[in-house]
Motif scaffolding. Structure first.
Motif, PDB file in Angstrom:
ATOM      1  N   SER A 211       0.853  -1.204   0.000  1.00 27.96           N
ATOM      2  CA  SER A 211       0.000   0.000   0.000  1.00 27.96           C
ATOM      3  C   SER A 211       0.887   1.252   0.000  1.00 27.96           C
ATOM      4  CB  SER A 211      -0.907   0.006   1.243  1.00 27.96           C
ATOM      5  OG  SER A 211      -0.128   0.306   2.395  1.00 27.96           O
TER       6      SER A 211
ATOM      7  N   LYS B  43      -3.024  -0.467  -7.153  1.00 26.36           N
ATOM      8  CA  LYS B  43      -4.184   0.109  -7.870  1.00 26.36           C
ATOM      9  C   LYS B  43      -4.805  -0.878  -8.866  1.00 26.36           C
ATOM     10  CE  LYS B  43      -1.983   3.872  -9.428  1.00 26.36           C
ATOM     11  NZ  LYS B  43      -0.610   3.629  -8.945  1.00 26.36           N
TER      12      LYS B  43
ATOM     13  N   ASN C 289      -8.684  -1.341  -2.711  1.00 32.66           N
ATOM     14  CA  ASN C 289      -7.370  -1.473  -3.343  1.00 32.66           C
ATOM     15  C   ASN C 289      -7.047  -2.966  -3.443  1.00 32.66           C
ATOM     16  OD1 ASN C 289      -5.934  -2.418  -0.979  1.00 32.66           O
ATOM     17  ND2 ASN C 289      -5.812  -0.305  -0.240  1.00 32.66           N
TER      18      ASN C 289
END
Ligand SMILES: Cc1cc2nc3c(=O)[nH]c(=O)nc-3n(C[C@H](O)[C@H](O)[C@H](O)COP(=O)(O)O)c2cc1C
Length: 188
Positions: free
Chosen positions: A37, A66, A102
């Motif tokens: 992340s 992403k 995500n």
């Protein structure tokens, strides 16, 4: 080949991730799928001399956070499970609520729905009631909540010894022996 997804989120504990990735690199039967992340990138900067690229190079497959259409976003992609190390309270909350915005959160959601092993090296101190509620929810769904707690019974002499101990505990969940893990042996 067995695949293990490794997630790094924005909590303290990146040296443990490095320990896990290095140990898995020595396992010829295992492949690692890494997703980091934005918070994880920040803690990498803060907690280790290794660059993001050097950490990514320890994994076999690297995924963009992403890219929610990546292989690990699907249950059809066979894995043995996932370890999120370190796991922030925000990521704990996202998984507990099924809010998969995500790839790291989606991969964890998939591991839970497929009833595979999910290990959360959840790190914050102290915990507030929201953190504890979310971790209880996840534990009740089968996730293994494994905060990187210190142990002294193994007589650690260095921070590396402590890091090795939690690394060994994580790998134990998947039946992987870690040569620097000292098991409790009251007879010795
Ligand atoms: C250096 C640093 C250390 C942090 N340590 C923690 C931590 O141990 N636990 C935690 O829950 N959040 C911690 N945070 C805050 C999270 O990174 C932040 O809530 C972030 O939004 C988490 O997002 P992510 O889970 O998507 O990575 C830390 C932030 C920074 C910059």
């Amino acid at each position: 080949m067995k695949r293990l997804i490794i997630g790094i989120s924005g909590a303290s504990g990146v040296p443990i991730t490095i320990g896990v990735l290095k140990a898995l690199k020595e396992q010829p039967d295992w492949r690692t799928c890494l997703v980091i992340s934005k918070g994880g990138e920040k803690t990498i900067e803060q907690e280790t001399d290794l660059s993001l690229e050097e950490i990514q190079a320890l994994a076999d497959e690297v995924y963009d956070i992403k890219n929610i259409g990546a292989a690990i976003a699907s249950g059809t992609y066979k894995t043995e499970g996932m370890v999120i190390v370190p796991c922030s309270m925000k990521t704990v909350a996202g998984i507990a609520c099924g809010y998969s915005d995500n790839l790291l959160l989606r991969a964890a959601d998939v591991v839970l729905k497929e009833r595979r092993k999910l290990v959360l090296v959840a790190r914050e101190t102290p915990f507030n009631t929201i953190h504890l509620r979310n971790m209880l929810t996840l534990s009740q769904m089968g996730a293994i909540i494994m905060p990187p707690m210190q142990t002294y019974y193994n007589l650690p002499e260095t921070v590396q010894d402590m890091t090795d101990h939690i690394t060994g505990k994580i790998l134990d969940v998947f039946g992987i022996e870690f040569h620097r893990f000292r098991r409790w042996n009251p007879g010795k």
